[in-house]
Write a protein that holds these residues in place. Sequence first.
Motif, PDB file in Angstrom:
ATOM      1  N   ARG A  87      34.940  14.953   3.676  1.00 25.33           N
ATOM      2  CA  ARG A  87      34.125  15.539   2.605  1.00 25.33           C
ATOM      3  C   ARG A  87      32.708  15.803   3.106  1.00 25.33           C
ATOM      4  N   GLU A  88      32.166  14.862   3.895  1.00 23.94           N
ATOM      5  CA  GLU A  88      30.826  15.049   4.459  1.00 23.94           C
ATOM      6  C   GLU A  88      30.794  16.225   5.436  1.00 23.94           C
ATOM      7  N   ALA A  89      31.837  16.349   6.259  1.00 19.20           N
ATOM      8  CA  ALA A  89      31.877  17.402   7.269  1.00 19.20           C
ATOM      9  C   ALA A  89      32.168  18.774   6.647  1.00 19.20           C
ATOM     10  N   GLY A  90      32.861  18.774   5.529  1.00 16.24           N
ATOM     11  CA  GLY A  90      33.171  20.026   4.867  1.00 16.24           C
ATOM     12  C   GLY A  90      34.344  20.766   5.460  1.00 16.24           C
ATOM     13  N   VAL A  91      35.081  20.126   6.369  1.00  9.08           N
ATOM     14  CA  VAL A  91      36.270  20.737   6.980  1.00  9.08           C
ATOM     15  C   VAL A  91      37.343  19.669   7.123  1.00  9.08           C
ATOM     16  N   ALA A  92      38.580  20.119   7.277  1.00 11.93           N
ATOM     17  CA  ALA A  92      39.683  19.178   7.498  1.00 11.93           C
ATOM     18  C   ALA A  92      39.602  18.607   8.911  1.00 11.93           C
ATOM     19  N   LEU A  93      39.628  17.302   9.019  1.00  8.68           N
ATOM     20  CA  LEU A  93      39.569  16.624  10.315  1.00  8.68           C
ATOM     21  C   LEU A  93      40.939  16.086  10.733  1.00  8.68           C
ATOM     22  N   LEU A  94      41.829  15.934   9.752  1.00 11.33           N
ATOM     23  CA  LEU A  94      43.137  15.333  10.007  1.00 11.33           C
ATOM     24  C   LEU A  94      44.236  16.191   9.394  1.00 11.33           C
ATOM     25  N   VAL A  95      45.374  16.196  10.065  1.00  8.08           N
ATOM     26  CA  VAL A  95      46.592  16.789   9.514  1.00  8.08           C
ATOM     27  C   VAL A  95      47.496  15.641   9.103  1.00  8.08           C
ATOM     28  N   ARG A  96      47.970  15.680   7.862  1.00  9.15           N
ATOM     29  CA  ARG A  96      48.836  14.624   7.341  1.00  9.15           C
ATOM     30  C   ARG A  96      50.205  15.205   7.032  1.00  9.15           C
ATOM     31  N   SER A  97      51.232  14.593   7.638  1.00  9.23           N
ATOM     32  CA  SER A  97      52.603  15.041   7.397  1.00  9.23           C
ATOM     33  C   SER A  97      53.474  13.800   7.257  1.00  9.23           C
ATOM     34  N   GLY A  98      53.771  13.429   6.015  1.00 13.53           N
ATOM     35  CA  GLY A  98      54.493  12.179   5.790  1.00 13.53           C
ATOM     36  C   GLY A  98      53.640  11.007   6.240  1.00 13.53           C
ATOM     37  N   ARG A  99      54.205  10.202   7.120  1.00 13.09           N
ATOM     38  CA  ARG A  99      53.459   9.063   7.648  1.00 13.09           C
ATOM     39  C   ARG A  99      52.681   9.395   8.910  1.00 13.09           C
ATOM     40  N   ARG A 100      52.879  10.585   9.434  1.00 11.68           N
ATOM     41  CA  ARG A 100      52.197  10.989  10.670  1.00 11.68           C
ATOM     42  C   ARG A 100      50.852  11.610  10.337  1.00 11.68           C
ATOM     43  N   VAL A 101      49.868  11.267  11.150  1.00  8.70           N
ATOM     44  CA  VAL A 101      48.519  11.812  10.993  1.00  8.70           C
ATOM     45  C   VAL A 101      47.985  12.139  12.380  1.00  8.70           C
ATOM     46  N   TRP A 102      47.386  13.326  12.536  1.00  8.58           N
ATOM     47  CA  TRP A 102      46.771  13.654  13.818  1.00  8.58           C
ATOM     48  C   TRP A 102      45.518  14.486  13.577  1.00  8.58           C
ATOM     49  N   LEU A 103      44.708  14.606  14.627  1.00  6.69           N
ATOM     50  CA  LEU A 103      43.427  15.292  14.517  1.00  6.69           C
ATOM     51  C   LEU A 103      43.601  16.805  14.551  1.00  6.69           C
ATOM     52  N   THR A 104      42.796  17.491  13.727  1.00  4.85           N
ATOM     53  CA  THR A 104      42.706  18.943  13.818  1.00  4.85           C
ATOM     54  C   THR A 104      41.781  19.309  14.980  1.00  4.85           C
ATOM     55  N   GLU A 105      41.650  20.595  15.264  1.00  4.73           N
ATOM     56  CA  GLU A 105      40.713  21.022  16.297  1.00  4.73           C
ATOM     57  C   GLU A 105      39.292  20.599  15.944  1.00  4.73           C
ATOM     58  N   ALA A 106      38.933  20.739  14.653  1.00  2.00           N
ATOM     59  CA  ALA A 106      37.612  20.301  14.214  1.00  2.00           C
ATOM     60  C   ALA A 106      37.453  18.793  14.380  1.00  2.00           C
ATOM     61  N   GLY A 107      38.542  18.059  14.121  1.00  2.00           N
ATOM     62  CA  GLY A 107      38.486  16.611  14.292  1.00  2.00           C
ATOM     63  C   GLY A 107      38.232  16.212  15.730  1.00  2.00           C
ATOM     64  N   ASN A 108      38.889  16.898  16.668  1.00  2.00           N
ATOM     65  CA  ASN A 108      38.668  16.607  18.089  1.00  2.00           C
ATOM     66  C   ASN A 108      37.245  16.938  18.516  1.00  2.00           C
ATOM     67  N   VAL A 109      36.714  18.033  17.998  1.00  2.00           N
ATOM     68  CA  VAL A 109      35.325  18.400  18.320  1.00  2.00           C
ATOM     69  C   VAL A 109      34.370  17.336  17.791  1.00  2.00           C
ATOM     70  N   LEU A 110      34.621  16.874  16.564  1.00  2.00           N
ATOM     71  CA  LEU A 110      33.730  15.871  15.980  1.00  2.00           C
ATOM     72  C   LEU A 110      33.833  14.543  16.724  1.00  2.00           C
ATOM     73  N   VAL A 111      35.019  14.215  17.224  1.00  2.00           N
ATOM     74  CA  VAL A 111      35.169  12.995  18.030  1.00  2.00           C
ATOM     75  C   VAL A 111      34.281  13.068  19.268  1.00  2.00           C
ATOM     76  N   ARG A 112      34.270  14.226  19.940  1.00  2.00           N
ATOM     77  CA  ARG A 112      33.424  14.362  21.133  1.00  2.00           C
ATOM     78  C   ARG A 112      31.952  14.193  20.775  1.00  2.00           C
ATOM     79  N   HIS A 113      31.543  14.771  19.628  1.00  2.00           N
ATOM     80  CA  HIS A 113      30.154  14.588  19.187  1.00  2.00           C
ATOM     81  C   HIS A 113      29.880  13.124  18.848  1.00  2.00           C
ATOM     82  N   ALA A 114      30.855  12.461  18.237  1.00  2.00           N
ATOM     83  CA  ALA A 114      30.682  11.052  17.873  1.00  2.00           C
ATOM     84  C   ALA A 114      30.496  10.192  19.115  1.00  2.00           C
ATOM     85  N   LEU A 115      31.275  10.469  20.161  1.00  5.06           N
ATOM     86  CA  LEU A 115      31.144   9.718  21.409  1.00  5.06           C
ATOM     87  C   LEU A 115      29.796   9.998  22.067  1.00  5.06           C
TER      88      LEU A 115
END
Length: 323
Positions: free
Chosen positions: A57-85
């Motif tokens: 909500r803070e980022a204003g974009v989807a960071l995760l893809v949710r499919s059933g019990r599986r969750v993985w990072l979107t492209e935006a999520g991976n970019v934000l991870v690099r910025h976080a590091l």
Amino acid sequence: TRKESSAASDVYKRQMLDARRLQILATFSVEGTMTATAAALFMTTSAVSQQLALLEREAGVALLVRSGRRVWLTEAGNVLVRHALDMAAMNETAETSMRRFRTDVKGDVRVSAFPSFSSAVLPSALRALATSFPELRVSIRDLEPLESLAELRAGRVDVAVVDDLDHAQLEGLEQVVLGEDELALLLPPAVREVLGNQPQLSELSDANWILDARGSSFEAFVRRLCNDAGFSPRVIANCGNLMVTMALVEAGMGVAVVTGLPLDQRWGEGEVHRLRPRRTRNVILLYRAASRDSPLVQAVISDLVVHASRFLNGRRPVLPLPI
């Protein structure tokens, strides 16, 4: 003007991403699941999910893809991870820079090391550190090399002692080679009576073998040694505890290849033999570049270099930076 300053402050606050939530996202990128992330951060799974939803909500974009019990990072999520590091590294660098203005060595340093190094080197090293720097608090985690590397990159340990058996990528990390650990062959009396004290590895093709914990890098390494010698080991036990391995060998249950680190103080000399051909591994100390000027981290490194040299063969390591 005061009005402009207030407006700029409001914009800054609106655009600020929560640092704690960024850390959770970065941890998720390493752990891969909500459950593992929660365990690593001592949170509940629902709390992790809730915090990541707030971060989206803070980022204003989807960071995760949710499919059933599986969750993985979107492209935006991976970019934000690099910025976080990057942000975490900048924060650590800033904290380290401030510590340079202090003359005391006071605070917390988190160290991880593989089991044999932990048992052989760390006790005397920690005792010396406590005497030299009574206000330095060192916490220890007993981890396999790849686990230590992941924890170091995630910022959950400050100093990691690993080996080079996995050929892991160490880019972006500072390295100090502490020395060589010569691997040893443990033989029960019955095998020695038949083959003598210096058998070739290939002569042990019919022996029972006791290997390290299943799936560990050391187990894979010993399996490769045996395969290179022309046979696949007949494994009767997998033991992550070196003392259990020694006891099984002493009882005549099988043979084992082990680290040479703790053997001088743990076992009778009559059962420990050199591998033919000689095999070694490098023991390497790792830390983040942002900790290069930290007096706390450098105090720990200096101490480990000195104490490791008493157990490791090969060249005496040189500390890269004085404290």
